[in-house]
Design a protein around this motif. Structure first.
Motif, mmCIF file in Angstrom:
data_model
loop_
_atom_site.group_PDB
_atom_site.id
_atom_site.type_symbol
_atom_site.label_atom_id
_atom_site.label_comp_id
_atom_site.label_asym_id
_atom_site.label_seq_id
_atom_site.Cartn_x
_atom_site.Cartn_y
_atom_site.Cartn_z
ATOM 1 N N HIS A 288 -6.283 4.781 8.415
ATOM 2 C CA HIS A 288 -6.066 4.778 6.967
ATOM 3 C C HIS A 288 -4.720 4.111 6.674
ATOM 4 O O HIS A 288 -3.826 4.100 7.515
ATOM 5 N N HIS A 289 -4.605 3.553 5.465
ATOM 6 C CA HIS A 289 -3.359 2.891 5.083
ATOM 7 C C HIS A 289 -2.215 3.900 5.077
ATOM 8 O O HIS A 289 -2.348 4.993 4.530
ATOM 9 N N HIS A 290 -1.108 3.508 5.684
ATOM 10 C CA HIS A 290 0.102 4.317 5.632
ATOM 11 C C HIS A 290 1.286 3.408 5.942
ATOM 12 O O HIS A 290 1.122 2.278 6.419
ATOM 13 N N LYS B 12 -2.996 -0.166 9.221
ATOM 14 C CA LYS B 12 -4.250 0.578 9.311
ATOM 15 C C LYS B 12 -5.114 -0.068 10.396
ATOM 16 O O LYS B 12 -5.172 -1.292 10.493
ATOM 17 N N CYS C 91 3.798 7.847 4.553
ATOM 18 C CA CYS C 91 3.582 7.595 3.133
ATOM 19 C C CYS C 91 2.230 6.903 2.991
ATOM 20 O O CYS C 91 1.830 6.116 3.850
ATOM 21 N N TYR C 92 1.557 7.182 1.868
ATOM 22 C CA TYR C 92 0.181 6.725 1.719
ATOM 23 C C TYR C 92 -0.053 5.863 0.489
ATOM 24 O O TYR C 92 -1.188 5.517 0.186
#
Length: 169
Positions: A61-63, A108, A131-132
């Protein structure tokens, strides 16, 4: 480890996409095929003060991290990573590649071989956050990113490494 003159570095400047800020000044750096089979990446990183090494994978997932830069060395397998957020750059990486992520750069995992593994570390062993891209975290995280100092050493090549050709205050 290959000599600095023998390697290819791909700098990738990524803009703020509204969720993932990326770094306002420093490009992501992809060092291609730099680590050789008999190298001990954790020892090399430690010698250059990139500490807190861990083994694992890139999250699916994006972070991003707003309090530290990060290095990822592909120690096994292959993967396709999305770097810079949803509108970022898709990159294929393989064993021997190294990615230096400035604070704020999103990352990601899109796909990976079953044996894919990276070694991650942080300059000076800095604490890092996750952080997301949530809107309510943005003002604080943008301020954090601006305050992260330039590392003292290139993760592989030390004080005179090629990182400093691409990252300057």
């Amino acid at each position: 480890m290959k000599y600095a003159q023998e390697i290819t570095i791909e700098p990738v400047k990524l803009g703020d996409d509204g969720a993932i800020p990326n770094h306002p000044s420093f490009p992501l750096l992809l060092y291609r095929n730099v680590i050789e089979d008999d190298d001990r990446p954790v020892n090399i990183l430690s010698r250059n003060n990139w500490l807190g090494a861990w083994h694992g994978a890139v999250a699916p997932h994006h972070h991003y991290h707003s309090t530290s830069h990060e290095v990822l060395i592909v120690s096994n397998g292959t993967a396709t990573l999305l770097l810079g957020g949803a509108q970022g750059a898709s990159m294929d990486v393989r064993q021997g590649d190294m990615i230096v992520l400035p604070a704020g750069v999103g990352h990601k995992r899109l796909a990976a071989s079953k044996d894919f593994e990276v070694i991650g570390a942080y300059p000076d062993g800095r604490d890092y956050d996750f952080c997301y891209g949530y809107e309510d975290e943005r003002p604080e995280k943008l301020d954090n990113i601006r305050q992260v100092p330039l590392p003292d050493y290139d993760p592989l090549y030390g004080a005179d490494g090629p990182l400093f050709t691409h990252w300057q205050r």
